[in-house]
Structures are given as structure tokens and as C-alpha cells.
Design a protein around this motif. Structure first.
Motif, PDB file in Angstrom:
ATOM      1  N   ASP A  30       0.844  -1.190   0.000  1.00  0.00           N
ATOM      2  CA  ASP A  30       0.000   0.000   0.000  1.00  0.00           C
ATOM      3  C   ASP A  30       0.879   1.239   0.000  1.00  0.00           C
ATOM      4  O   ASP A  30       1.984   1.231   0.564  1.00  0.00           O
ATOM      5  N   ILE A  31       0.400   2.281  -0.631  1.00  0.00           N
ATOM      6  CA  ILE A  31       1.076   3.575  -0.591  1.00  0.00           C
ATOM      7  C   ILE A  31      -0.004   4.643  -0.425  1.00  0.00           C
ATOM      8  O   ILE A  31      -1.048   4.583  -1.075  1.00  0.00           O
ATOM      9  N   THR A  32       0.228   5.570   0.493  1.00  0.00           N
ATOM     10  CA  THR A  32      -0.756   6.602   0.800  1.00  0.00           C
ATOM     11  C   THR A  32      -0.060   7.952   0.863  1.00  0.00           C
ATOM     12  O   THR A  32       1.002   8.076   1.470  1.00  0.00           O
ATOM     13  N   TYR A  69       4.547  22.873   1.562  1.00  0.00           N
ATOM     14  CA  TYR A  69       4.906  21.923   2.615  1.00  0.00           C
ATOM     15  C   TYR A  69       5.172  20.562   1.962  1.00  0.00           C
ATOM     16  O   TYR A  69       4.573  20.227   0.935  1.00  0.00           O
ATOM     17  N   PRO A  70       6.030  19.750   2.569  1.00  0.00           N
ATOM     18  CA  PRO A  70       6.292  18.419   2.003  1.00  0.00           C
ATOM     19  C   PRO A  70       5.038  17.539   2.057  1.00  0.00           C
ATOM     20  O   PRO A  70       4.163  17.732   2.895  1.00  0.00           O
ATOM     21  N   ILE A  71       4.972  16.601   1.131  1.00  0.00           N
ATOM     22  CA  ILE A  71       3.846  15.661   1.096  1.00  0.00           C
ATOM     23  C   ILE A  71       4.270  14.399   1.847  1.00  0.00           C
ATOM     24  O   ILE A  71       5.188  13.702   1.416  1.00  0.00           O
ATOM     25  N   PRO A  72       3.614  14.105   2.967  1.00  0.00           N
ATOM     26  CA  PRO A  72       3.953  12.853   3.673  1.00  0.00           C
ATOM     27  C   PRO A  72       3.431  11.646   2.893  1.00  0.00           C
ATOM     28  O   PRO A  72       2.254  11.595   2.522  1.00  0.00           O
ATOM     29  N   ILE A  73       4.312  10.694   2.649  1.00  0.00           N
ATOM     30  CA  ILE A  73       3.944   9.480   1.930  1.00  0.00           C
ATOM     31  C   ILE A  73       4.229   8.296   2.849  1.00  0.00           C
ATOM     32  O   ILE A  73       5.334   8.169   3.387  1.00  0.00           O
ATOM     33  N   ILE A 129       5.310  13.251  -8.658  1.00  0.00           N
ATOM     34  CA  ILE A 129       3.921  13.693  -8.598  1.00  0.00           C
ATOM     35  C   ILE A 129       3.735  14.774  -9.666  1.00  0.00           C
ATOM     36  O   ILE A 129       4.474  15.749  -9.709  1.00  0.00           O
ATOM     37  N   TYR A 130       2.749  14.589 -10.513  1.00  0.00           N
ATOM     38  CA  TYR A 130       2.473  15.533 -11.591  1.00  0.00           C
ATOM     39  C   TYR A 130       1.201  16.274 -11.327  1.00  0.00           C
ATOM     40  O   TYR A 130       0.271  15.831 -10.791  1.00  0.00           O
TER      41      TYR A 130
END
Length: 189
Positions: free
Chosen positions: A154-156, A164-168, A188-189
């Protein structure tokens, strides 16, 4: 003579009733019914989970291992007191063959000694009444080959604000027998 016979019959009947009242049984289940640790490397480490379930009464369960692998196997809990009936508990079973182990398959048994808990008082003390046991076959297969295998489950990506950074968050299952350190690159596009 007739009075004596009736008295004897009544006494025998009372004895049988008293014996019936003192008979008990325990009910416990375990899953899986067999444990197998495949493709372990010497000095490696692996875990599996045993799930135990109780029947209609509280139980005390102790775990031990027999066979040539008994020193390799450990538990997160070697003794459980399950105070409530119809309850399941998970026990983590760990295998760690020594670094000098020869390649091959090694077997043993996990023995679960099960007893009924007669009384649990306010201080947490317990007494054990009747007992029984369950045997779970266990196998450890030691290989000389390192296997690197993992799977992304899984990836969220969490919500964020501009600049701000995107937490993954990723969930990865290690399917090999060595520590997996995957590198992840996200565009990410």
C-alpha cells in the motif's frame, strides 16, 4: 433386605451424581495447526503468529518447544492467563537458527500446556484445575542462499498545504530472508 437394597441403590446414585458434578473439560483452539519457517539463513530471524482461542471458561496456557530446534524458538509470551471465556490471543513465535547451522530441514513441536483457571482474585492470582495440551508441529528450513524479495502492499499520500512536504506512507512486506531496504522514488504531476 429390600430396605438394604434400596439404601445401597440410593447411595450408589448419590455417588454417581457427585462424580458427574466434578467432571470438567477444557476447550482451546490454535491456528495455524503447523508452523513452517522456509528459506532461513544461518543467524537469520523470522516471526510467525499463533492464534489461540478459548472455549467456555478462562484458561492458562504455557508454551514450550521440543526437538533439536528448541533453543532457536522463542515466544513474546511463554505463559498466558486468559481470564475471559471465548477470547482469542496472538502469540508471536520467533525462529533464529545459529550461524553455524548446517543447511537442511529441522523439526520439533510447540507444546501448549493448557489448564483451566479456577479462580482469579482481585490481586491477579490464579489457580489451575484440570489440564491438557496441544502439540503444533514446527519446521525450520535453513538455506545457504540469500533471497531478496519484497512487495509493496500500500502507498498513501496525506493531505498537505502549498509549500509543505507531502507525507507518503508505504507498507512493504519482506518476502525474502534478508533485511530489505527498498529505495522509493515518487514523481507527482
Amino acid at each position: 433386605s429390600l430396605i438394604r437394597m434400596k439404601t445401597s441403590t440410593i447411595i450408589c446414585g448419590l455417588i454417581i451424581l457427585m462424580l458427574i458434578e466434578s467432571v470438567s473439560a477444557i476447550s482451546v483452539g490454535v491456528s495455524p495447526a503447523r508452523l513452517r519457517f522456509d528459506n532461513m539463513i544461518r543467524g537469520g530471524y523470522s516471526e510467525a503468529v499463533l492464534t489461540t482461542g478459548t472455549g467456555d471458561e478462562p484458561l492458562k496456557i504455557s508454551f514450550s518447544v521440543t526437538g533439536p530446534i528448541k533453543e532457536w524458538i522463542s515466544f513474546n509470551e511463554t505463559e498466558l492467563v486468559i481470564p475471559e471465556p471465548r477470547t482469542t490471543r496472538r502469540v508471536v513465535v520467533s525462529a533464529k537458527p545459529p550461524v553455524d547451522t548446517a543447511v537442511g530441514e529441522y523439526t520439533g513441536e510447540i507444546y501448549m500446556s493448557v489448564g483451566s483457571v479456577e479462580k482469579i482474585n482481585e490481586t491477579g492470582g490464579a489457580g489451575v484445575g484440570i489440564s491438557g495440551g496441544i502439540s503444533v508441529p514446527i519446521a525450520v528450513v535453513v538455506t545457504g542462499q540469500e533471497i531478496l524479495s519484497y512487495r509493496l502492499l500500500d502507498i498513501t499520500a496525506r493531505d498537505t498545504e502549498v509549500d509543505y512536504p507531502i507525507p507518503i506512507i508505504t507498507y512493504i512486506k519482506n518476502g525474502g530472508n534478508v533485511r530489505a531496504k527498498p529505495r522509493i522514488h515518487v514523481d507527482i504531476y
